[in-house]
Scaffold this active site. Sequence first.
Site, PDB file in Angstrom:
ATOM      1  N   VAL A  22      -9.804  15.401  26.063  1.00 33.16           N
ATOM      2  CA  VAL A  22     -11.096  15.271  26.749  1.00 33.16           C
ATOM      3  C   VAL A  22     -11.111  14.170  27.807  1.00 33.16           C
ATOM      4  O   VAL A  22     -12.017  14.142  28.654  1.00 33.16           O
ATOM      5  CB  VAL A  22     -12.248  15.027  25.742  1.00 33.16           C
ATOM      6  CG1 VAL A  22     -12.484  16.251  24.887  1.00 33.16           C
ATOM      7  CG2 VAL A  22     -11.995  13.776  24.898  1.00 33.16           C
ATOM      8  N   ASN A  61     -19.972  15.591  21.905  1.00 39.74           N
ATOM      9  CA  ASN A  61     -19.817  15.222  20.502  1.00 39.74           C
ATOM     10  C   ASN A  61     -18.494  14.527  20.193  1.00 39.74           C
ATOM     11  O   ASN A  61     -18.423  13.710  19.278  1.00 39.74           O
ATOM     12  CB  ASN A  61     -19.948  16.481  19.634  1.00 39.74           C
ATOM     13  CG  ASN A  61     -19.367  16.304  18.256  1.00 39.74           C
ATOM     14  OD1 ASN A  61     -19.945  15.649  17.398  1.00 39.74           O
ATOM     15  ND2 ASN A  61     -18.188  16.889  18.037  1.00 39.74           N
ATOM     16  N   TYR A  89     -15.810   0.033  18.539  1.00 36.17           N
ATOM     17  CA  TYR A  89     -16.515   1.306  18.406  1.00 36.17           C
ATOM     18  C   TYR A  89     -17.967   1.155  18.862  1.00 36.17           C
ATOM     19  O   TYR A  89     -18.475   1.950  19.662  1.00 36.17           O
ATOM     20  CB  TYR A  89     -16.462   1.765  16.951  1.00 36.17           C
ATOM     21  CG  TYR A  89     -17.207   3.056  16.677  1.00 36.17           C
ATOM     22  CD1 TYR A  89     -16.922   4.218  17.400  1.00 36.17           C
ATOM     23  CD2 TYR A  89     -18.190   3.117  15.691  1.00 36.17           C
ATOM     24  CE1 TYR A  89     -17.602   5.398  17.150  1.00 36.17           C
ATOM     25  CE2 TYR A  89     -18.871   4.293  15.424  1.00 36.17           C
ATOM     26  CZ  TYR A  89     -18.573   5.431  16.163  1.00 36.17           C
ATOM     27  OH  TYR A  89     -19.250   6.595  15.915  1.00 36.17           O
TER      28      TYR A  89
END
Length: 236
Positions: free
Chosen positions: A56, A82, A147
């Site tokens: 991606v 997502n 994250y």
Amino acid sequence: MDTSNSTLVILITGTSKGIGLALAEHYLKLGHVVYGCSRSEAAIDHDAYYHFALDVSDEKQVKSLFSAIRKQHKGLDVLINNAGVAAMNHAMLTPMDTVEKIFNVNVFASFLFCREAVKLMRKRPSGRIVNFSTVAVSFSLAGEAIYAASKSAVETLTRVLAKEFAEFNVTVNAIGPTPVQTDLIRNVPDDKIEQLLSQQSIKRLGEFADVINVTDFYIQPSSDFITGQVMYLGGA
């Protein structure tokens, strides 16, 4: 954009498993056309499902995917970003290759898909983009510096693109799920999960249905006045 009476062309990233797979199956059941992508081969066998095995964050591969959508369906109605990766580790023990991987998938890929999606959505009367954040941002969880930082960037991206894409009648919103039983949290210790859940107003793990509910809300026609928002699940 009528999600119940008209067929939408929907692109969902990370459809090989977990939330992405559940979203793809949900919209296929509603009669929509779904494009999916992941590093692995398709996990869905359906006449209205088109799968691309790709990275991606690879611009060339992603552009090829959007070119295929344009050629086959002339445009795009919904993008659901997502795909994501996470790592739970003390900052002192986090190597740079982990940092780069997380930002490549969570931030750079999200931007890339948003940029290419709006080019197709502007050919439609309206469009919807739904990005994924996390409650780790609002909780500032120890051990998730990179994250959480990557998802903070996604939230800023969401708010800015909401303003930039408004002229094309494209809304851009985000969901911040609480932990859902997927591979993303499989290696997180139980005590860490319990610590996180204790901070929520509703103290349970999230479910696929919770995420689908918010996604449905964002993309329905009557949500055309809602953009630049981040909805955290569980009372974060």
